[in-house]
Enzyme design. Sequence first.
Site, short mmCIF file in Angstrom:
data_model
loop_
_atom_site.label_atom_id
_atom_site.label_comp_id
_atom_site.label_asym_id
_atom_site.label_seq_id
_atom_site.Cartn_x
_atom_site.Cartn_y
_atom_site.Cartn_z
N THR A 29 54.60 22.01 22.50
CA THR A 29 54.12 22.62 21.07
C THR A 29 52.84 22.11 21.10
O THR A 29 52.23 20.98 21.55
CB THR A 29 55.06 22.20 20.14
OG1 THR A 29 56.37 22.52 20.11
CG2 THR A 29 54.37 22.58 18.79
N ASP A 85 53.99 19.48 28.05
CA ASP A 85 53.76 19.10 26.54
C ASP A 85 52.56 18.85 26.64
O ASP A 85 51.95 18.12 27.47
CB ASP A 85 54.87 18.29 25.92
CG ASP A 85 54.98 18.72 24.47
OD1 ASP A 85 54.29 19.28 23.86
OD2 ASP A 85 55.94 18.33 23.73
N ASP A 88 48.70 13.75 21.75
CA ASP A 88 47.30 13.35 20.63
C ASP A 88 46.61 12.35 21.27
O ASP A 88 45.72 12.27 21.10
CB ASP A 88 48.17 13.14 19.25
CG ASP A 88 48.78 14.35 18.55
OD1 ASP A 88 48.19 15.47 18.41
OD2 ASP A 88 49.88 14.30 18.53
N LYS A 98 52.46 11.45 20.09
CA LYS A 98 52.59 12.85 19.91
C LYS A 98 52.98 13.19 18.41
O LYS A 98 53.65 12.25 17.79
CB LYS A 98 53.73 13.34 20.97
CG LYS A 98 53.25 13.57 22.08
CD LYS A 98 54.27 14.18 23.21
CE LYS A 98 54.90 15.49 22.75
NZ LYS A 98 53.96 16.47 22.25
N GLY A 101 51.41 18.12 15.62
CA GLY A 101 51.96 19.47 15.21
C GLY A 101 53.11 19.28 14.54
O GLY A 101 53.72 20.31 14.44
N GLU A 107 60.52 17.67 20.32
CA GLU A 107 59.56 17.54 21.86
C GLU A 107 60.37 16.11 22.51
O GLU A 107 60.60 16.27 23.72
CB GLU A 107 58.25 16.95 21.37
CG GLU A 107 57.38 18.36 20.98
CD GLU A 107 56.02 17.95 20.42
OE1 GLU A 107 55.18 18.89 20.42
OE2 GLU A 107 55.87 16.92 19.96
N LYS A 125 41.79 12.90 24.46
CA LYS A 125 42.96 12.67 24.20
C LYS A 125 43.20 11.08 24.85
O LYS A 125 43.91 10.33 24.67
CB LYS A 125 44.24 13.33 24.66
CG LYS A 125 43.94 14.76 24.04
CD LYS A 125 44.10 14.82 22.61
CE LYS A 125 44.13 16.15 21.97
NZ LYS A 125 45.21 17.26 22.43
C1 5RP Z 1 52.93 18.64 18.49
C2 5RP Z 1 52.34 17.66 19.42
C3 5RP Z 1 51.12 18.29 20.39
O1 5RP Z 1 51.80 18.33 21.56
C4 5RP Z 1 49.99 17.22 20.08
O2 5RP Z 1 49.62 17.30 18.89
C5 5RP Z 1 48.64 17.73 20.97
O3 5RP Z 1 48.45 19.08 20.54
P1 5RP Z 1 47.12 19.86 20.76
O4 5RP Z 1 47.19 20.30 22.39
O5 5RP Z 1 47.11 21.07 19.84
O6 5RP Z 1 45.87 18.98 20.58
O7 5RP Z 1 52.82 16.65 19.52
O8 5RP Z 1 54.08 17.81 17.67
#
Ligand code: 5RP
Length: 234
Positions: A29, A85, A88, A98, A101, A107, A125
């Site tokens: 996600t 996946d 963060d 993580k 989102g 996840e 990141k």
């Molecule tokens: C969702 C997550 C996402 O994978 C994480 O927030 C990274 O998202 P993005 O690619 O939009 O920065 O853990 O729960």
Amino acid sequence: MADVEALKREAGVEACQFVTSGMKVGLGTGSTVKYTVIELGRRIREEGLQITGVPTSIVTENLAIECGIPLLELSDVDGLDIVIDGADEFDPDFQLIKGGGAALLREKIVAQESKIMVVVADERKKVSTLGAFPLPIEITPFSHSATVRALNRILDCRVNIRMAGDGPVFTDNSNMIADAHMGPNISDPESLEIEILKIAGVVQVGLFTNMCDAIVLAGNNGVKTILNPNGKLA
Ligand code: 5RP
């Protein structure tokens, strides 16, 4: 740094190199792995790729359906070949934060059922020590204030219920998210994960330890894949 959206797309698409016909694929996600899902859909349509996907959130499920990826329930399969996946934050030991989102519970269940975990990310990141990104913790709505107080006591930092406008954010599992503002000092993520999971109102914590096998990382100098020397792809 180059256009962040372009970097996300590069990483998301590049990670599809790990996917071949016949695989059962966990679909993560977020705004980076979104490009993986779109690319897998393209390969199904244009190249005859044959895969089935297991989404980690309702948002990803809807996107995967739009992209024509056949989906399965995790309960109906005996494990997945791979999950791709986002994250963060990741540290030099391939430990992750993580849950930005709010999809961390699904996840983590999907990652746990996958033989290989590949993370897609851009250079922003990468950190030396986890924790600048507030640590997401999924908690039960029941007695959530007591759970936040318990988290405060063990973490000794500000912990906020994540809000969307006037009300709390609810996850796909009808739980809430508490964000712990630890600061960049999570030097032992494994022990911290265990400590946090001892609190009864905690459903799951966004520390993903010893799960990530590779990171597909996009930066100004292009995209590269870094293998975890202790992972299953090394
Ligand atoms: C969702 C997550 C996402 O994978 C994480 O927030 C990274 O998202 P993005 O690619 O939009 O920065 O853990 O729960």
